[in-house]
Design a protein around this motif. Structure first.
Motif, PDB file in Angstrom:
ATOM      1  N   THR A  39       0.837  -1.190   0.000  1.00  7.60           N
ATOM      2  CA  THR A  39       0.000   0.000   0.000  1.00  7.60           C
ATOM      3  C   THR A  39       0.876   1.246   0.000  1.00  7.60           C
ATOM      4  N   SER A  40       0.363   2.305  -0.619  1.00 11.85           N
ATOM      5  CA  SER A  40       1.078   3.578  -0.597  1.00 11.85           C
ATOM      6  C   SER A  40       0.775   4.345   0.686  1.00 11.85           C
ATOM      7  N   GLY A  41      -0.207   3.868   1.469  1.00  9.73           N
ATOM      8  CA  GLY A  41      -0.557   4.514   2.726  1.00  9.73           C
ATOM      9  C   GLY A  41       0.463   4.243   3.815  1.00  9.73           C
ATOM     10  N   SER A  42       0.413   5.070   4.854  1.00  9.82           N
ATOM     11  CA  SER A  42       1.329   4.896   5.979  1.00  9.82           C
ATOM     12  C   SER A  42       0.787   3.870   6.966  1.00  9.82           C
ATOM     13  N   GLU A  43       1.598   3.543   7.950  1.00  7.09           N
ATOM     14  CA  GLU A  43       1.205   2.583   8.969  1.00  7.09           C
ATOM     15  C   GLU A  43       0.061   3.110   9.828  1.00  7.09           C
ATOM     16  N   THR A  44      -0.087   4.441   9.905  1.00  2.55           N
ATOM     17  CA  THR A  44      -1.138   5.032  10.728  1.00  2.55           C
ATOM     18  C   THR A  44      -2.396   5.358   9.934  1.00  2.55           C
ATOM     19  N   ASP A  45      -2.395   5.090   8.652  1.00  2.26           N
ATOM     20  CA  ASP A  45      -3.579   5.249   7.823  1.00  2.26           C
ATOM     21  C   ASP A  45      -4.671   4.304   8.341  1.00  2.26           C
ATOM     22  N   GLN A  46      -5.921   4.771   8.364  1.00  2.27           N
ATOM     23  CA  GLN A  46      -7.004   3.948   8.911  1.00  2.27           C
ATOM     24  C   GLN A  46      -7.160   2.625   8.166  1.00  2.27           C
ATOM     25  N   ARG A  47      -6.912   2.616   6.873  1.00  3.98           N
ATOM     26  CA  ARG A  47      -6.994   1.361   6.117  1.00  3.98           C
ATOM     27  C   ARG A  47      -5.894   0.395   6.562  1.00  3.98           C
ATOM     28  N   SER A  48      -4.705   0.924   6.750  1.00  8.22           N
ATOM     29  CA  SER A  48      -3.589   0.085   7.204  1.00  8.22           C
ATOM     30  C   SER A  48      -3.858  -0.469   8.595  1.00  8.22           C
ATOM     31  N   ILE A  49      -4.372   0.391   9.467  1.00  8.81           N
ATOM     32  CA  ILE A  49      -4.670  -0.036  10.836  1.00  8.81           C
ATOM     33  C   ILE A  49      -5.726  -1.127  10.833  1.00  8.81           C
ATOM     34  N   ALA A  50      -6.777  -0.944  10.046  1.00 17.09           N
ATOM     35  CA  ALA A  50      -7.851  -1.939   9.995  1.00 17.09           C
ATOM     36  C   ALA A  50      -7.341  -3.287   9.492  1.00 17.09           C
ATOM     37  N   MET A  51      -6.470  -3.266   8.496  1.00 15.79           N
ATOM     38  CA  MET A  51      -5.929  -4.528   7.987  1.00 15.79           C
ATOM     39  C   MET A  51      -5.043  -5.203   9.026  1.00 15.79           C
ATOM     40  N   ALA A  52      -4.226  -4.423   9.727  1.00 15.79           N
ATOM     41  CA  ALA A  52      -3.292  -4.987  10.708  1.00 15.79           C
ATOM     42  C   ALA A  52      -4.011  -5.468  11.969  1.00 15.79           C
ATOM     43  N   GLU A  53      -5.022  -4.718  12.407  1.00 17.31           N
ATOM     44  CA  GLU A  53      -5.657  -5.025  13.684  1.00 17.31           C
ATOM     45  C   GLU A  53      -6.893  -5.908  13.565  1.00 17.31           C
ATOM     46  N   ALA A 273     -12.813  -3.856   6.436  1.00 14.92           N
ATOM     47  CA  ALA A 273     -13.410  -2.747   5.693  1.00 14.92           C
ATOM     48  C   ALA A 273     -14.442  -2.015   6.546  1.00 14.92           C
ATOM     49  N   ALA A 274     -15.257  -2.771   7.297  1.00 16.09           N
ATOM     50  CA  ALA A 274     -16.296  -2.160   8.129  1.00 16.09           C
ATOM     51  C   ALA A 274     -15.689  -1.331   9.260  1.00 16.09           C
ATOM     52  N   VAL A 275     -14.687  -1.877   9.930  1.00 18.16           N
ATOM     53  CA  VAL A 275     -14.043  -1.155  11.031  1.00 18.16           C
ATOM     54  C   VAL A 275     -13.333   0.088  10.502  1.00 18.16           C
ATOM     55  N   GLY A 276     -12.601  -0.077   9.401  1.00 17.73           N
ATOM     56  CA  GLY A 276     -11.912   1.065   8.812  1.00 17.73           C
ATOM     57  C   GLY A 276     -12.884   2.148   8.377  1.00 17.73           C
ATOM     58  N   ARG A 277     -14.038   1.725   7.846  1.00 14.75           N
ATOM     59  CA  ARG A 277     -15.052   2.683   7.387  1.00 14.75           C
ATOM     60  C   ARG A 277     -15.579   3.514   8.555  1.00 14.75           C
ATOM     61  N   LEU A 278     -15.934   2.844   9.644  1.00 22.81           N
ATOM     62  CA  LEU A 278     -16.474   3.551  10.804  1.00 22.81           C
ATOM     63  C   LEU A 278     -15.450   4.511  11.406  1.00 22.81           C
ATOM     64  N   LYS A 279     -14.209   4.061  11.507  1.00 26.34           N
ATOM     65  CA  LYS A 279     -13.169   4.919  12.079  1.00 26.34           C
ATOM     66  C   LYS A 279     -12.876   6.100  11.167  1.00 26.34           C
ATOM     67  N   GLN A 280     -12.899   5.846   9.861  1.00 22.78           N
ATOM     68  CA  GLN A 280     -12.635   6.926   8.914  1.00 22.78           C
ATOM     69  C   GLN A 280     -13.748   7.975   8.958  1.00 22.78           C
ATOM     70  N   LEU A 281     -14.991   7.526   9.056  1.00 19.42           N
ATOM     71  CA  LEU A 281     -16.115   8.455   9.140  1.00 19.42           C
ATOM     72  C   LEU A 281     -16.037   9.288  10.415  1.00 19.42           C
ATOM     73  N   GLU A 282     -15.705   8.628  11.516  1.00 19.94           N
ATOM     74  CA  GLU A 282     -15.584   9.338  12.783  1.00 19.94           C
ATOM     75  C   GLU A 282     -14.452  10.363  12.724  1.00 19.94           C
ATOM     76  N   LYS A 283     -13.337   9.926  12.179  1.00 25.23           N
ATOM     77  CA  LYS A 283     -12.180  10.812  12.073  1.00 25.23           C
ATOM     78  C   LYS A 283     -12.479  11.989  11.159  1.00 25.23           C
ATOM     79  N   GLU A 284     -13.137  11.692  10.055  1.00 22.60           N
ATOM     80  CA  GLU A 284     -13.450  12.718   9.067  1.00 22.60           C
ATOM     81  C   GLU A 284     -14.333  13.819   9.660  1.00 22.60           C
ATOM     82  N   SER A 285     -15.289  13.403  10.501  1.00 24.79           N
ATOM     83  CA  SER A 285     -16.245  14.367  11.046  1.00 24.79           C
ATOM     84  C   SER A 285     -15.625  15.288  12.089  1.00 24.79           C
TER      85      SER A 285
END
Length: 336
Positions: A39-53, A273-285
């Motif tokens: 991935t081109s994203g960083s380790e702290t990117d929400q997508r990366s975190i969701a995949m790792a965790e 994907a579901a966890v990353g989506r929820l965290k991304q929405l929360e972060k975005e807001s």
């Protein structure tokens, strides 16, 4: 004598039920698969975190998860070919990247087509996606497991355009905005009224700081994660793309899994994907106020002006010509 002694010892251990407990973990480890992700994203990117965790623990019984962040494993834009060649197991792929191979995927990268994160999920899980998914499997050897929400993309400028905020596409005339290098991305940048410049994500911060580009477009969580707010003065909340990524998986590896493993991998991808989506929405807001606190002007432009202008650019374009008949109407019907 030595062989007989070992056989006798083994027989005794079998009798005590100890052989399995002693040797099964080693055998299991020896036969574990390795799932590499680029991935081109960083380790702290929400997508990366969701995949790792989320994803990694769910498949840990039979596979080791080995991610490569910041484009270190494969350069951005080359991941799908790496999967196709058998050199990579997984990537977090964009519709724009897929459109390089299959032009019809540009519909999922078109400005103002997806309405929100929930709409993305409905579209991905609808039967209208089946021919798209099947073609990617058959011709590229890539299986699309799930859809991840990246966020609403906005125009970011390193310096204010003028004394007047960017309210309409006309205000972006002559503005050099970094967009990813695919044709679909470049077309979207031009449709916004800007002059798009292709550039890898890993180069954006430096380009903004030196003035090599006037701006870039990304969701607010990415702006914070990549610290773009340090080299940005103004963000116009154009929301021109409700952006997504697909969890792309090697079809060859998928076919090597047994039925239970396939179920587990699919569930793991959907859960991540579901966890990353929820965290991304929360972060975005919650991020607009944080970014304002860093001295960046954040405001909402004339969204109708942007929406009408962008969609008009696609009518009659080569991208629209590649869209299967009736698919846009089906996508719209799944909206709110």
């Amino acid at each position: 004598m030595t062989k007989m002694t070992r056989r006798a010892a083994t027989a005794s251990l079998y009798a005590l039920g100890l052989v399995v407990s002693m040797y099964a973990p080693t055998l299991a480890d020896d036969h574990k698969m390795t799932f590499t992700l680029a991935t081109s994203g960083s380790e702290t990117d929400q997508r990366s975190i969701a995949m790792a965790e989320v994803f990694a623990p769910m498949i840990a019984e039979f596979a080791d998860y080995q991610p490569g962040y910041n484009g270190t494993l494969f350069a951005q834009g080359t991941e799908l070919e790496a999967i196709s060649r058998g050199n990579l197991t997984m990537s977090i792929a964009s519709a724009q990247e897929l459109a390089q191979f299959f032009p019809e995927f540009s519909i999922f990268a078109t400005g103002y087509v997806h309405q929100d994160a929930a709409h993305q999920v409905r579209v991905f899980n609808d039967a209208l996606m089946d021919p798209f998914k099947q073609k990617v499997e058959d011709e590229l050897g890539v299986k699309l497991l799930s859809v991840m929400y990246l966020g609403r993309r906005h125009v970011n400028l390193r310096q204010p355009r003028s004394e007047v905020d960017v309210q309409t596409p006309a205000d972006l005339a002559g503005v050099n905005i970094r967009m990813p290098g695919t044709d679909a991305w470049q077309f979207l940048g031009a449709a916004l009224g800007a002059s798009p410049t292709p550039m890898a994500f890993t180069e954006v911060y430096t380009a903004l700081s030196t003035g090599a580009v006037d701006g870039q477009d990304n969701p607010l969580p990415t702006v914070v994660d990549a610290k773009f707010y340090e080299v940005t003065k103004q963000i116009s909340l154009t929301s021109h793309l409700v952006d997504l990524n697909y969890i792309a998986f090697s079809k060859e590896t998928w076919d090597s899994l047994d039925p239970d493993q396939k179920v587990t991998v699919q569930r793991a991808a959907d859960a991540a994907a579901a966890v990353g989506r929820l965290k991304q929405l929360e972060k975005e807001s919650n991020l607009a106020d944080f970014i304002r606190g860093q001295g960046v002007e954040v405001y909402t432009p004339d969204l109708d002006a942007f929406r009408n202008h962008v969609q008009a650019q696609y009518i009659g374009s080569e991208f629209a010509a590649a869209w299967p008949e009736g698919v846009l109407e089906k996508i719209n019907a799944l909206g709110n």
